[in-house]
Design an enzyme around this catalytic site. Structure first.
Site, PDB file in Angstrom:
ATOM      1  N   LEU A 150      21.343  45.493  61.911  1.00 60.35           N
ATOM      2  CA  LEU A 150      20.280  45.423  62.925  1.00 60.35           C
ATOM      3  C   LEU A 150      20.841  44.742  64.178  1.00 60.35           C
ATOM      4  CD1 LEU A 150      17.065  46.103  62.888  1.00 60.35           C
ATOM      5  CD2 LEU A 150      16.872  43.633  63.105  1.00 60.35           C
ATOM      6  N   GLY A 151      21.656  45.486  64.909  1.00 55.34           N
ATOM      7  CA  GLY A 151      22.216  44.989  66.163  1.00 55.34           C
ATOM      8  C   GLY A 151      21.533  45.684  67.323  1.00 55.34           C
ATOM      9  N   ARG A 152      22.323  46.004  68.364  1.00 56.84           N
ATOM     10  CA  ARG A 152      21.736  46.656  69.551  1.00 56.84           C
ATOM     11  C   ARG A 152      21.098  47.991  69.169  1.00 56.84           C
ATOM     12  NH1 ARG A 152      26.818  44.309  71.840  1.00 56.84           N
ATOM     13  NH2 ARG A 152      27.694  45.786  70.377  1.00 56.84           N
ATOM     14  N   ILE A 153      21.862  48.860  68.481  1.00 57.25           N
ATOM     15  CA  ILE A 153      21.325  50.176  68.106  1.00 57.25           C
ATOM     16  C   ILE A 153      20.255  50.007  67.030  1.00 57.25           C
ATOM     17  CG2 ILE A 153      21.864  52.436  67.130  1.00 57.25           C
ATOM     18  CD1 ILE A 153      24.759  52.014  68.223  1.00 57.25           C
ATOM     19  N   ARG A 173      24.669  40.044  58.165  1.00 57.38           N
ATOM     20  CA  ARG A 173      25.220  38.835  57.536  1.00 57.38           C
ATOM     21  C   ARG A 173      24.326  37.642  57.824  1.00 57.38           C
ATOM     22  NH1 ARG A 173      31.019  39.748  60.011  1.00 57.38           N
ATOM     23  NH2 ARG A 173      29.564  40.296  61.679  1.00 57.38           N
ATOM     24  N   SER A 174      23.637  37.698  58.975  1.00 54.46           N
ATOM     25  CA  SER A 174      22.758  36.563  59.270  1.00 54.46           C
ATOM     26  C   SER A 174      21.384  37.041  59.743  1.00 54.46           C
ATOM     27  CB  SER A 174      23.407  35.675  60.332  1.00 54.46           C
ATOM     28  OG  SER A 174      23.869  36.462  61.397  1.00 54.46           O
ATOM     29  N   ARG A 229      29.559  53.793  60.856  1.00 56.87           N
ATOM     30  CA  ARG A 229      30.950  54.216  60.652  1.00 56.87           C
ATOM     31  C   ARG A 229      31.120  54.743  59.235  1.00 56.87           C
ATOM     32  NH1 ARG A 229      31.745  54.800  65.173  1.00 56.87           N
ATOM     33  NH2 ARG A 229      33.260  53.815  66.554  1.00 56.87           N
ATOM     34  N   ASP A 253      26.297  61.394  59.960  1.00 55.69           N
ATOM     35  CA  ASP A 253      26.932  61.752  61.234  1.00 55.69           C
ATOM     36  C   ASP A 253      28.392  61.310  61.244  1.00 55.69           C
ATOM     37  OD1 ASP A 253      26.985  62.655  63.984  1.00 55.69           O
ATOM     38  OD2 ASP A 253      26.883  60.557  64.621  1.00 55.69           O
ATOM     39  N   GLU A 258      37.454  61.272  59.398  1.00 54.28           N
ATOM     40  CA  GLU A 258      37.069  62.283  60.403  1.00 54.28           C
ATOM     41  C   GLU A 258      38.310  62.907  61.022  1.00 54.28           C
ATOM     42  OE1 GLU A 258      34.381  60.370  63.124  1.00 54.28           O
ATOM     43  OE2 GLU A 258      32.995  59.870  61.532  1.00 54.28           O
ATOM     44  N   HIS A 276      29.772  63.773  63.970  1.00 55.50           N
ATOM     45  CA  HIS A 276      29.860  62.538  64.771  1.00 55.50           C
ATOM     46  C   HIS A 276      29.376  62.786  66.220  1.00 55.50           C
ATOM     47  CE1 HIS A 276      32.126  58.464  65.244  1.00 55.50           C
ATOM     48  NE2 HIS A 276      31.060  58.516  66.036  1.00 55.50           N
TER      49      HIS A 276
HETATM   50  P1  NDP Z   1      26.096  45.474  67.214  1.00 56.54           P
HETATM   51  O1  NDP Z   1      27.321  44.641  67.143  1.00 56.54           O
HETATM   52  O2  NDP Z   1      25.059  45.161  68.236  1.00 56.54           O
HETATM   53  O3  NDP Z   1      25.370  45.492  65.786  1.00 56.54           O
HETATM   54  C1  NDP Z   1      26.052  45.523  64.584  1.00 56.54           C
HETATM   55  C2  NDP Z   1      25.192  44.851  63.528  1.00 56.54           C
HETATM   56  O4  NDP Z   1      25.870  44.970  62.279  1.00 56.54           O
HETATM   57  C3  NDP Z   1      24.959  43.390  63.799  1.00 56.54           C
HETATM   58  O5  NDP Z   1      23.595  43.130  63.735  1.00 56.54           O
HETATM   59  C4  NDP Z   1      25.704  42.657  62.690  1.00 56.54           C
HETATM   60  O6  NDP Z   1      24.975  41.508  62.286  1.00 56.54           O
HETATM   61  C5  NDP Z   1      25.781  43.729  61.596  1.00 56.54           C
HETATM   62  N1  NDP Z   1      26.984  43.552  60.777  1.00 56.54           N
HETATM   63  C6  NDP Z   1      28.257  43.446  61.215  1.00 56.54           C
HETATM   64  N2  NDP Z   1      29.091  43.249  60.180  1.00 56.54           N
HETATM   65  C7  NDP Z   1      28.319  43.236  59.072  1.00 56.54           C
HETATM   66  C8  NDP Z   1      28.581  43.044  57.689  1.00 56.54           C
HETATM   67  N3  NDP Z   1      29.826  42.834  57.229  1.00 56.54           N
HETATM   68  N4  NDP Z   1      27.548  43.086  56.819  1.00 56.54           N
HETATM   69  C9  NDP Z   1      26.280  43.281  57.258  1.00 56.54           C
HETATM   70  N5  NDP Z   1      25.965  43.468  58.550  1.00 56.54           N
HETATM   71  C10 NDP Z   1      26.971  43.432  59.449  1.00 56.54           C
HETATM   72  O7  NDP Z   1      26.619  46.960  67.375  1.00 56.54           O
HETATM   73  P2  NDP Z   1      25.839  48.237  67.944  1.00 56.54           P
HETATM   74  O8  NDP Z   1      24.462  48.255  67.392  1.00 56.54           O
HETATM   75  O9  NDP Z   1      26.030  48.328  69.392  1.00 56.54           O
HETATM   76  O10 NDP Z   1      26.724  49.407  67.255  1.00 56.54           O
HETATM   77  C11 NDP Z   1      26.844  49.480  65.852  1.00 56.54           C
HETATM   78  C12 NDP Z   1      27.838  50.519  65.420  1.00 56.54           C
HETATM   79  O11 NDP Z   1      27.307  51.826  65.582  1.00 56.54           O
HETATM   80  C13 NDP Z   1      29.143  50.586  66.236  1.00 56.54           C
HETATM   81  O12 NDP Z   1      30.048  49.578  65.863  1.00 56.54           O
HETATM   82  C14 NDP Z   1      29.659  51.963  65.899  1.00 56.54           C
HETATM   83  O13 NDP Z   1      30.485  51.906  64.761  1.00 56.54           O
HETATM   84  C15 NDP Z   1      28.393  52.747  65.561  1.00 56.54           C
HETATM   85  N6  NDP Z   1      28.141  53.806  66.541  1.00 56.54           N
HETATM   86  C16 NDP Z   1      28.100  55.112  66.135  1.00 56.54           C
HETATM   87  C17 NDP Z   1      27.889  56.130  67.036  1.00 56.54           C
HETATM   88  C18 NDP Z   1      27.824  57.548  66.606  1.00 56.54           C
HETATM   89  O14 NDP Z   1      28.102  58.433  67.425  1.00 56.54           O
HETATM   90  N7  NDP Z   1      27.445  57.847  65.378  1.00 56.54           N
HETATM   91  C19 NDP Z   1      27.753  55.859  68.477  1.00 56.54           C
HETATM   92  C20 NDP Z   1      27.750  54.444  68.795  1.00 56.54           C
HETATM   93  C21 NDP Z   1      27.952  53.472  67.850  1.00 56.54           C
HETATM   94  P3  NDP Z   1      25.738  40.213  61.701  1.00 56.54           P
HETATM   95  O15 NDP Z   1      26.837  39.891  62.673  1.00 56.54           O
HETATM   96  O16 NDP Z   1      24.669  39.156  61.610  1.00 56.54           O
HETATM   97  O17 NDP Z   1      26.254  40.611  60.367  1.00 56.54           O
END
Ligand code: NDP
Length: 315
Positions: A150-153, A173-174, A229, A253, A258, A276
């Protein structure tokens, strides 16, 4: 060519990106993942589309390197930790693609639950005329949707999911200050969820965290959607779970290797596949391309990138 400093383009850039780069830099589109020896003194790398990667050995071989500007928000194709240790900034393209990728996740979720791939075929092939109505599909209303990442996307996705009458929960993770239930344990979340949507980044910490145990917990009526990913999901375990009925369905996707997709997935009725294309619209790719070039120009003119990755924010 402007006569500005050398900028190496790895992969491909759009005409618009190229035109803007040409205004400020002497551009060398080397096309591959390696930089010719004569250009190892360059300070600017533009990592374009097409899977260009920048590893530690290339960073070490470029002593004047200042920035690696990556096309995409995910940057597992660049050794960012190593770059940071050498004072090299890695930048990426956050936020401008949130809506598009969130939309793709919703499209995949609905396509799978509502059986769109089959139903479209039913209409197009004339089966409707010969056999009558298509089989019923499933509603997502009332479902619990677990978001992994649950990040930006992920947050954009959670907000959009609000209109579908689902309950959103999440695993990071948090915990965050958001109005959704947090699960510290992914298996536990999968057990409580009907649909698991992964928007998690690649890299060592997420490698195969969606494993056989998680898929089993999601269950025979469960749906896995992956727009994050491919490396996050153990693809061998996924094929096994779908074949045995341990997992109900998948809509994907992104893939581990890939552009290769396991043949078994291609033959399965309960699987929706995309190549993708999460962010792949004209509008969003243009915004991403602008940000890639903005980062290079900002480094040239101010010594700072506009959107550095977290590892490089203090450089
Ligand atoms: P963000 O960094 O904003 O969000 C990633 C989230 O993942 C964070 O909330 C983080 O929370 C969580 N996270 C990271 N590591 C772990 C872990 N080990 N276990 C559990 N949760 C985890 O990234 P965005 O939302 O901007 O983008 C996310 C991903 O989407 C990109 O990295 C990319 O791989 C993918 N993407 C795919 C696209 C496509 O075409 N299909 C296009 C664009 C992006 P926390 O740190 O608290 O764990």
């Amino acid at each position: 060519m402007s006569g500005g400093p050398d900028a190496i383009v790895l992969g491909t850039v759009t005409d618009r990106m190229r035109a803007r780069l040409d205004e400020k830099f002497t551009v060398h589109a080397v096309g591959t993942d390696s930089v010719p020896e004569a250009l190892l003194g360059a300070s600017y790398i533009c990592c374009g589309q097409g899977g260009a990667s920048v590893r530690a050995d290339l960073i070490d071989a470029m002593p004047e390197l200042k920035i690696i500007s990556n096309f995409g928000v995910g940057y597992d194709n660049v050794d960012a930790a190593h770059a940071a240790s050498k004072g090299v900034v890695v930048s990426h393209t956050p936020d401008v693609l949130n809506d598009e990728v969130a939309n793709t996740a919703i499209l995949l979720m609905l396509a799978s639950a509502r059986n769109f791939r089959h139903d479209e075929d039913w209409a197009r092939s004339g089966t409707w005329e010969k056999q009558g109505a298509a089989p019923l599909s499933r509603s997502v209303k009332g479902a619990t949707v677990g978001i992994l990442g649950l990040g930006r996307i992920g947050e954009a996705l959670a907000e959009k999911l609000g209109v579908f009458g689902v309950t959103v929960v999440y695993h990071n993770r948090s915990e965050k200050p958001v109005p959704y239930t947090y699960y510290g344990d992914l298996v536990e979340m999968a057990r409580d969820a009907d649909i698991l949507i992964s928007v998690a980044p690649g890299g060592a910490s997420t490698h195969h965290i969606v494993n056989a145990e998680v898929l089993k917990a999601l269950g025979p009526d469960g749906l896995l959607v992956n727009v994050g990913r491919g490396s996050v999901v153990d693809e061998t375990a996924l094929v096994a779970a779908l074949s045995s009925g341990t997992l109900g369905a998948a809509a994907l996707d992104v893939f581990e290797h890939e552009p290769k997709i396991p043949d078994a997935l291609k033959t399965m009725d309960n699987v929706v596949l995309l190549p993708h294309v999460g962010s792949a619209t004209v509008e969003t790719r243009a915004a991403m391309g602008d940000l890639v070039v903005d980062n290079l120009i900002a480094m040239l003119e101010t010594g700072k990138a506009r959107t550095p990755v977290p590892e490089c924010r203090d450089i």
